[in-house]
Enzyme design. Structure first.
Site, PDB file in Angstrom:
ATOM      1  N   TYR A 187      25.060  -6.817  -3.184  1.00 36.69           N
ATOM      2  CA  TYR A 187      23.721  -5.542  -3.447  1.00 36.69           C
ATOM      3  C   TYR A 187      23.838  -5.579  -2.200  1.00 36.69           C
ATOM      4  O   TYR A 187      23.915  -6.180  -0.469  1.00 36.69           O
ATOM      5  CB  TYR A 187      22.920  -6.232  -3.561  1.00 36.69           C
ATOM      6  N   ASP A 217       9.644  -1.799   6.234  1.00 36.20           N
ATOM      7  CA  ASP A 217      10.715  -1.868   4.680  1.00 36.20           C
ATOM      8  C   ASP A 217       9.630  -0.469   3.947  1.00 36.20           C
ATOM      9  O   ASP A 217       8.690  -1.021   3.141  1.00 36.20           O
ATOM     10  CB  ASP A 217      10.923  -2.583   3.856  1.00 36.20           C
ATOM     11  N   ASP A 275      20.062  -0.671  -3.515  1.00 28.64           N
ATOM     12  CA  ASP A 275      18.751   0.004  -3.264  1.00 28.64           C
ATOM     13  C   ASP A 275      18.560   1.731  -3.042  1.00 28.64           C
ATOM     14  O   ASP A 275      18.818   1.636  -1.859  1.00 28.64           O
ATOM     15  CB  ASP A 275      18.838  -1.220  -1.775  1.00 28.64           C
ATOM     16  N   ASP A 313      15.371   2.688  -3.193  1.00 29.04           N
ATOM     17  CA  ASP A 313      14.117   2.488  -2.901  1.00 29.04           C
ATOM     18  C   ASP A 313      13.345   4.242  -4.014  1.00 29.04           C
ATOM     19  O   ASP A 313      13.588   3.307  -5.660  1.00 29.04           O
ATOM     20  CB  ASP A 313      13.378   3.337  -1.610  1.00 29.04           C
ATOM     21  N   HIS A 346      19.420   1.016  -7.669  1.00 25.29           N
ATOM     22  CA  HIS A 346      17.491   1.252  -8.617  1.00 25.29           C
ATOM     23  C   HIS A 346      16.871   2.332  -7.743  1.00 25.29           C
ATOM     24  O   HIS A 346      16.665   2.149  -6.895  1.00 25.29           O
ATOM     25  CB  HIS A 346      17.433  -0.110  -9.016  1.00 25.29           C
ATOM     26  N   GLU A 393      13.079   2.655  -8.190  1.00 19.61           N
ATOM     27  CA  GLU A 393      11.483   1.874  -8.209  1.00 19.61           C
ATOM     28  C   GLU A 393      10.319   2.911  -8.286  1.00 19.61           C
ATOM     29  O   GLU A 393      10.223   3.704  -7.982  1.00 19.61           O
ATOM     30  CB  GLU A 393      11.418   0.785  -7.639  1.00 19.61           C
ATOM     31  N   CYS A 424       7.556  -3.616  -0.024  1.00 18.77           N
ATOM     32  CA  CYS A 424       8.110  -4.727  -0.681  1.00 18.77           C
ATOM     33  C   CYS A 424       7.052  -5.122  -1.948  1.00 18.77           C
ATOM     34  O   CYS A 424       6.490  -5.410  -1.954  1.00 18.77           O
ATOM     35  CB  CYS A 424       7.845  -6.280   0.132  1.00 18.77           C
ATOM     36  N   ARG A 474      13.252  -0.042 -11.846  1.00 20.20           N
ATOM     37  CA  ARG A 474      13.020  -1.704 -11.135  1.00 20.20           C
ATOM     38  C   ARG A 474      11.393  -1.503 -11.813  1.00 20.20           C
ATOM     39  O   ARG A 474      10.444   0.197 -11.500  1.00 20.20           O
ATOM     40  CB  ARG A 474      12.843  -2.227  -9.929  1.00 20.20           C
ATOM     41  N   GLU A 526      10.527  -6.669 -10.757  1.00 20.00           N
ATOM     42  CA  GLU A 526       9.992  -6.991  -9.499  1.00 20.00           C
ATOM     43  C   GLU A 526       8.661  -8.302 -10.116  1.00 20.00           C
ATOM     44  O   GLU A 526       7.625  -7.473 -10.353  1.00 20.00           O
ATOM     45  CB  GLU A 526       9.704  -5.982  -8.934  1.00 20.00           C
ATOM     46  N   ASN A 558      15.290 -11.299  -9.373  1.00 18.81           N
ATOM     47  CA  ASN A 558      15.047 -10.347  -7.857  1.00 18.81           C
ATOM     48  C   ASN A 558      15.152 -12.607  -6.640  1.00 18.81           C
ATOM     49  O   ASN A 558      14.276 -13.031  -6.938  1.00 18.81           O
ATOM     50  CB  ASN A 558      14.340  -9.646  -7.354  1.00 18.81           C
TER      51      ASN A 558
END
Length: 323
Positions: free
Chosen positions: A58, A72, A99, A101, A126, A128, A136, A174, A206, A238
């Site tokens: 990942y 992040d 990821d 984002d 993914h 989100e 985060c 996500r 998440e 996760n």
């Protein structure tokens, strides 16, 4: 000329056409077992993940940006992420979920992101449902885009996957709704359901707070259409440290109905703690001799790199699991 042809046949587009895609490889694995996906934030860590016998990896946005000295909050670019994907996949030969984002923008950029990640070698990505700039998933104060707007992104991502991979590239949606007071767990289920109907192959809930929430969420998802063996979408859990989720084992997540578990920043945190402690010793003692037993030795590094001094090294020379 003959050597160049053989290299292209073994490593280029012909070889790629003759072997299962990374997306298909991961889909097949997830139908057989719950797959551990340790964080691989660069090529060397990707090699170590492969060396230790893991079947996938990942790439965390938080870890990648941290290696740049950045928080992040969505500051790294699509090109920077794509380059890091190529770096990891080329030397590990592992299916990688990456990821993305919030998708680096709206519909047009989501399509491009899928195409770029697939071309770089990722098995899937993914995106989100937070607003940009994001934060985060285990922090408070998150804000989400509307369900309708995010469904449009998922739909565009699924269309792009169909176009570039025949639908084998995994589109994971996500949702951060469980950790947003105005939304909550039931809205997370509702949103995830809508995302599946919009075309998501996998759902990433998440910030769930308990084993019971993970089980309840999985049960709700299994009632939906999708590629998972027991019905519904594939499910990603996760298992980050210092967050809102309790510490569960890979087997426990599998028993709850999850198909892969990411350990997004685990390797970065472990490595950086070692760097921090080594620098403290150097600062205090003026020497690192006492720290040598804790270092990754020259011979260990060369073994991971599949490198023998004096012997020709061939790119990419994938790292193999230890026997």
């Amino acid at each position: 000329a003959q050597g160049s042809f053989l290299w292209l046949f073994c490593n280029g587009p012909v070889a790629m056409a003759l072997r299962p895609s990374m997306g298909l490889r991961l889909r097949t694995l997830m139908k057989e077992e719950c797959v551990a996906l340790p964080g691989a934030f660069n090529g060397l860590v990707g090699r170590l993940v492969a060396e230790n016998g893991f079947k996938g990896a990942y790439m965390s946005g938080a870890a990648v940006t941290a290696t740049m000295g950045l928080p992040d909050i969505g500051l790294a670019t699509l090109d920077q992420f794509s380059a890091r994907i190529r770096e990891v996949v080329a030397v590990s030969d592992l299916p990688l979920i990456a990821d993305a984002d919030t998708g680096f923008g709206e519909a047009e950029m989501v399509r491009r992101t899928v195409a770029e990640y697939h071309a770089a070698g990722a098995a899937g990505l993914h995106i989100e449902d937070q607003v940009f700039p994001k934060r985060c998933g285990h922090l408070d104060g998150k804000t989400l885009v509307s369900e309708e707007d995010f469904c449009a992104k998922v739909k565009r991502a699924a269309e792009a996957s169909q176009k570039c991979s025949g639908g084998e590239f995994i589109v994971c949606a996500r949702t951060d709704a469980a950790g947003v007071p105005e939304e909550g767990f039931e809205r997370a289920v509702h949103r995830a359901t809508a995302y599946v109907h919009a075309g998501a192959d996998m759902i990433f809930p998440e910030g769930l707070h308990s084993r019971a929430e993970f089980e309840k969420f999985a049960t709700a998802m299994q009632k939906l259409p999708g590629p998972a063996p027991s019905g519904g979408p594939f499910l990603l859990a996760n298992m980050t440290e210092f967050g809102k989720t309790p510490y569960l084992t890979l087997n426990e997540f599998g028993a709850l109905g999850y198909h892969c578990v990411i350990y997004p920043v685990t390797t970065l945190r472990s490595a950086m703690k070692g760097v921090q402690e080594c620098l403290a010793v150097l600062r205090e003692k003026g020497s690192v001799e006492e720290f040598l037993p804790r270092m990754y030795s020259r011979s260990e590094l060369y073994q991971t790199l599949s490198y023998t001094p004096g012997v020709e090294w061939e790119y990419p020379s994938h790292t193999k699991p230890k026997k």
